[in-house]
Design an enzyme around this catalytic site. Structure first.
Site, PDB file in Angstrom:
ATOM      1  N   THR A  10       0.849  -1.198   0.000  1.00  0.00           N
ATOM      2  CA  THR A  10       0.000   0.000   0.000  1.00  0.00           C
ATOM      3  C   THR A  10       0.884   1.247   0.000  1.00  0.00           C
ATOM      4  O   THR A  10       0.660   2.180  -0.775  1.00  0.00           O
ATOM      5  CB  THR A  10      -0.966  -0.011   1.204  1.00  0.00           C
ATOM      6  OG1 THR A  10      -1.922  -1.052   0.995  1.00  0.00           O
ATOM      7  CG2 THR A  10      -1.702   1.313   1.337  1.00  0.00           C
TER       8      THR A  10
ATOM      9  N   ASN B 100      -6.013  -9.293  -7.896  1.00  0.00           N
ATOM     10  CA  ASN B 100      -6.135 -10.003  -6.625  1.00  0.00           C
ATOM     11  C   ASN B 100      -7.451 -10.746  -6.457  1.00  0.00           C
ATOM     12  O   ASN B 100      -7.509 -11.747  -5.752  1.00  0.00           O
ATOM     13  CB  ASN B 100      -5.942  -9.024  -5.463  1.00  0.00           C
ATOM     14  CG  ASN B 100      -6.783  -7.778  -5.616  1.00  0.00           C
ATOM     15  OD1 ASN B 100      -6.850  -7.190  -6.696  1.00  0.00           O
ATOM     16  ND2 ASN B 100      -7.436  -7.370  -4.560  1.00  0.00           N
TER      17      ASN B 100
ATOM     18  N   GLN C 140       0.244  -9.772  -6.281  1.00  0.00           N
ATOM     19  CA  GLN C 140      -0.265 -11.132  -6.462  1.00  0.00           C
ATOM     20  C   GLN C 140       0.583 -11.945  -7.440  1.00  0.00           C
ATOM     21  O   GLN C 140       0.545 -13.159  -7.440  1.00  0.00           O
ATOM     22  CB  GLN C 140      -1.719 -11.103  -6.962  1.00  0.00           C
ATOM     23  CG  GLN C 140      -2.677 -10.404  -6.028  1.00  0.00           C
ATOM     24  CD  GLN C 140      -2.959 -11.192  -4.758  1.00  0.00           C
ATOM     25  OE1 GLN C 140      -2.792 -12.411  -4.696  1.00  0.00           O
ATOM     26  NE2 GLN C 140      -3.392 -10.496  -3.724  1.00  0.00           N
TER      27      GLN C 140
ATOM     28  N   SER D 137       4.789  -7.122  -1.955  1.00  0.00           N
ATOM     29  CA  SER D 137       4.502  -7.258  -0.538  1.00  0.00           C
ATOM     30  C   SER D 137       4.980  -8.618  -0.055  1.00  0.00           C
ATOM     31  O   SER D 137       4.865  -9.611  -0.771  1.00  0.00           O
ATOM     32  CB  SER D 137       2.987  -7.136  -0.374  1.00  0.00           C
ATOM     33  OG  SER D 137       2.610  -7.594   0.886  1.00  0.00           O
TER      34      SER D 137
ATOM     35  N   HIS E 108       3.899 -10.346   2.704  1.00  0.00           N
ATOM     36  CA  HIS E 108       2.967 -11.261   3.387  1.00  0.00           C
ATOM     37  C   HIS E 108       2.111 -12.105   2.446  1.00  0.00           C
ATOM     38  O   HIS E 108       1.400 -12.993   2.881  1.00  0.00           O
ATOM     39  CB  HIS E 108       2.107 -10.508   4.411  1.00  0.00           C
ATOM     40  CG  HIS E 108       0.974  -9.728   3.839  1.00  0.00           C
ATOM     41  ND1 HIS E 108      -0.310 -10.209   3.822  1.00  0.00           N
ATOM     42  CD2 HIS E 108       0.920  -8.505   3.263  1.00  0.00           C
ATOM     43  CE1 HIS E 108      -1.109  -9.290   3.280  1.00  0.00           C
ATOM     44  NE2 HIS E 108      -0.381  -8.266   2.926  1.00  0.00           N
TER      45      HIS E 108
ATOM     46  N   THR F  92      13.908   4.553  10.479  1.00  0.00           N
ATOM     47  CA  THR F  92      14.919   3.550  10.825  1.00  0.00           C
ATOM     48  C   THR F  92      14.606   2.237  10.125  1.00  0.00           C
ATOM     49  O   THR F  92      13.485   1.748  10.194  1.00  0.00           O
ATOM     50  CB  THR F  92      14.950   3.353  12.354  1.00  0.00           C
ATOM     51  OG1 THR F  92      15.309   4.596  12.943  1.00  0.00           O
ATOM     52  CG2 THR F  92      15.942   2.272  12.758  1.00  0.00           C
TER      53      THR F  92
ATOM     54  N   CYS G  76     -22.712  -7.047   0.690  1.00  0.00           N
ATOM     55  CA  CYS G  76     -23.036  -7.193   2.111  1.00  0.00           C
ATOM     56  C   CYS G  76     -21.791  -7.329   2.968  1.00  0.00           C
ATOM     57  O   CYS G  76     -21.828  -7.050   4.159  1.00  0.00           O
ATOM     58  CB  CYS G  76     -23.919  -8.413   2.322  1.00  0.00           C
ATOM     59  SG  CYS G  76     -25.489  -8.310   1.469  1.00  0.00           S
TER      60      CYS G  76
HETATM   61  S1  FES Z   1     -25.789  -6.369   4.379  1.00  0.00           S
HETATM   62 FE1  FES Z   1     -26.724  -7.033   2.594  1.00  0.00          FE
HETATM   63  S2  FES Z   1     -28.323  -8.275   3.354  1.00  0.00           S
HETATM   64 FE2  FES Z   1     -27.349  -7.616   5.148  1.00  0.00          FE
END
Ligand code: FES
Lengths: 173, 383
Positions: free
Chosen positions: B71, B151, B179, B197, B199, B235, B322
């Site tokens: 980053t 990625n 990647q 990176s 990691h 450092t 979500c």
């Molecule tokens: S955040 Fe999309 S249904 Fe709950």
């Protein structure tokens, strides 16, 4: 998991899940925040005092773990209640019954409250019963959102033609 | 059974790397800038790590800048060259719609500072069109940034061709190779700036490199004691640099054998998962990292999927709205032309050196059941 134990239980083993044949009322709502969808079905009966009660309730949800858990929880809360009582079930009550939700997931619980309200609205309307003013107002608000959701999931809703077909890797997978 | 299939997110630090880093915490703890023996010891080891890193990448040691991760390297390469370009009256950058947020958000910030950015689209497989890059170059373009491999979907971009065009047109070329490093052979001949990176290749977190070729003028973003050739103060983190160099060395050493092994596992996984009805593979069928598989399952949502898989011990990730803090679907999947509903049901399974065939068999046993259980709940596919 960012969720509490109660949410996890409902999410993994949801109650009252599935479709209902010949429901007395159906509430179909969608949430344009992230695109979740919930359908809730009720059967209405009468209790010993002759009041209309939710005698059976089922639901189907397309959404996150919080959406599934709140769907399950709202149906637990509403089952056996009179319609008046059921209309008093707010999303906050649902969230409380689950021991809380992360702030970013509160919007998912609104869906549960709305779906229940819409199912009751549908029942009252079909049976020419009086619709409380608050419910009428909420219905009008929800309807606008639903249009957008239906547009978004057009293909899923018309899935009959494609369902069952397996997709191969080529071409255009 | 616990199956970790989120190696594109991060990987465990391998034993050899931990061992290589171990002395630099309490024993050889010196400040590499100090003149005494403690400092000299640290300095020598730091420079050895730099030389090793440089020789693997076939660049000069003075072109290796150790950073706090990719980053920072991405931010540094874009903003540091922009500061120079502005003095020369150049203000245009080119990138793609599917870059990592470290690049995209740096670009967006540069826009607020008066720079112009062209975001190139990708095709349905996530490939950038080389021609389009060429056409997008303007008189005032100073830099093109295209990731080596994506990625989320694992698509390998034609970065070498793009680098060549940039060098012909006298425009800097930066690539985010986070990647790609250790997974595909990389020729840095025409690449001016490259971020990587540790990691993601079994090295420590908080450790990265920005390759800055000699010809590149760049303004430092972090000022202080003039470390890293005056380009990046602070450092020196000797343990971190040693860990990165070791991780890179091992990744390169095992690259071909792991490519063979993981490709076979990945293909088994893809073939098996596509047996599930209404499933699609996202990304390119062949120009694809050997450890990446990305699917969309219709009618279900990704966070639910991830959490139900988690209950079965399987760790994966999703581009579902979500699951993202801003409730927006993955910008990468949308750029492929996927609808938000398809991005909703996306699942990324990224393999690593510790995955076994037995684990893949387990996933192929569990995943169809989990998908089915969620489809049962879904209004679109219920019963
Ligand atoms: S955040 Fe999309 S249904 Fe709950």
């Amino acid at each position: 998991m960012i969720y509490g134990e109660k949410v996890r239980e409902h999410f993994l083993k949801p109650h009252n899940m599935g479709k209902m044949e010949h429901p007395d009322g159906v509430g179909k709502v969608g949430n344009i925040v992230c695109g979740d969808v919930m359908w809730l079905y009720i059967k209405v009966g009468k209790n010993s005092k002759g009041q209309r009660i939710i005698s059976d309730i089922k639901w189907q949800t397309f959404g996150c773990a919080a959406a599934i858990a709140t769907s399950s929880a709202v149906t637990d809360l509403a089952k056996g209640k009179t319609l008046e009582e059921a209309l008093e079930i707010s999303n906050k009550k649902v969230v409380d019954s689950l021991g809380g939700l992360p702030p970013v997931k509160i919007h998912c619980s609104v869906l549960a409250e709305d779906a229940l309200g819409e199912a009751i609205y549908d029942y009252l309307k079909k049976n020419n019963l009086r619709i409380p003013k608050k419910l009428q107002e909420r219905h009008e608000k929800i309807i606008a959102d639903i249009k957008e959701i239906e547009e978004r999931y057009k293909e899923f809703l018309q899935r009959e033609e494609t369902s069952g077909k397996k997709q191969s890797r080529e071409p255009g997978f | 059974m616990k199956v970790y299939l989120d190696n594109a997110a991060t990987t465990p630090v391998r034993k050899e790397v931990v061992e290589a880093m171990q002395p630099f915490f309490s024993e050889k703890f010196g400040n590499a800038s100090s003149l005494h023996s403690f400092g000299v010891e640290a300095r020598n080891e730091l420079e050895k790590a730099r030389e090793k890193t440089a020789s693997i990448l076939k660049v000069k040691p003075s072109e290796i800048i150790f950073t706090s991760g990719a980053t920072e390297a991405d931010n540094f390469s874009l903003k540091g060259t922009a500061l120079v370009a502005r003095k020369e009256g150049k203000k245009h950058l080119i990138t793609t719609a599917i870059e990592h947020h470290a690049v995209l958000h740096s670009m967006q910030w540069l826009e607020t500072q008066g720079f112009d950015v062209t975001y190139l689209p990708v095709d349905e497989f996530g490939l950038v069109d080389v021609e389009q890059v060429s056409e997008a170059i303007r008189k005032d373009t100073f830099l093109v940034s295209v990731m080596a491999a994506n990625n989320e979907i694992g698509t390998i971009e034609p970065f070498e061709e793009i680098a060549k065009i940039c060098s012909e047109r006298n425009v800097l070329f930066h690539t985010d190779a986070v990647q790609a490093i250790g997974k595909i052979p990389m020729d840095l001949k025409d690449i001016d700036l490259l971020s990587l990176s540790a990691h993601k290749i079994y090295g420590p977190k908080g450790s990265g490199v920005l390759v800055v070729k000699e010809n590149v003028q760049i303004e430092p973003l972090i000022h202080g004691g003039g470390h890293e050739f005056g380009k990046r103060s602070g450092t020196e983190n000797v343990a971190s640099a040693v860990g990165l160099a070791k991780a890179l060395e091992l990744a390169e050493k095992e690259r071909e054998s792991e490519a063979k092994r993981q490709t076979a596992l990945r293909d088994k996984l893809i073939d098996g998962v596509l047996q599930i009805p209404n499933t699609r593979l996202n990304g390119h069928p062949t120009k694809r990292l050997f450890n990446n598989a990305n699917f969309s399952f219709s009618f279900i949502e990704g966070e639910s999927l991830i959490l139900r898989l988690n209950e079965k011990g399987i760790a994966a990730s999703t581009g579902s709205a979500c699951s993202s803090p801003n409730l927006k679907p993955s910008h990468v999947l949308l750029a492929l032309g996927l609808k938000p509903s398809e991005a909703h049901g996306s699942l990324r399974l990224s393999l690593g050196r510790n995955n076994t065939e037995e684990e893949i068999d387990y996933v192929l046993e569990v995943l169809p059941l989990v998908v089915e259980s969620l489809r049962k709940i879904s209004p679109f596919a219920g019963q």
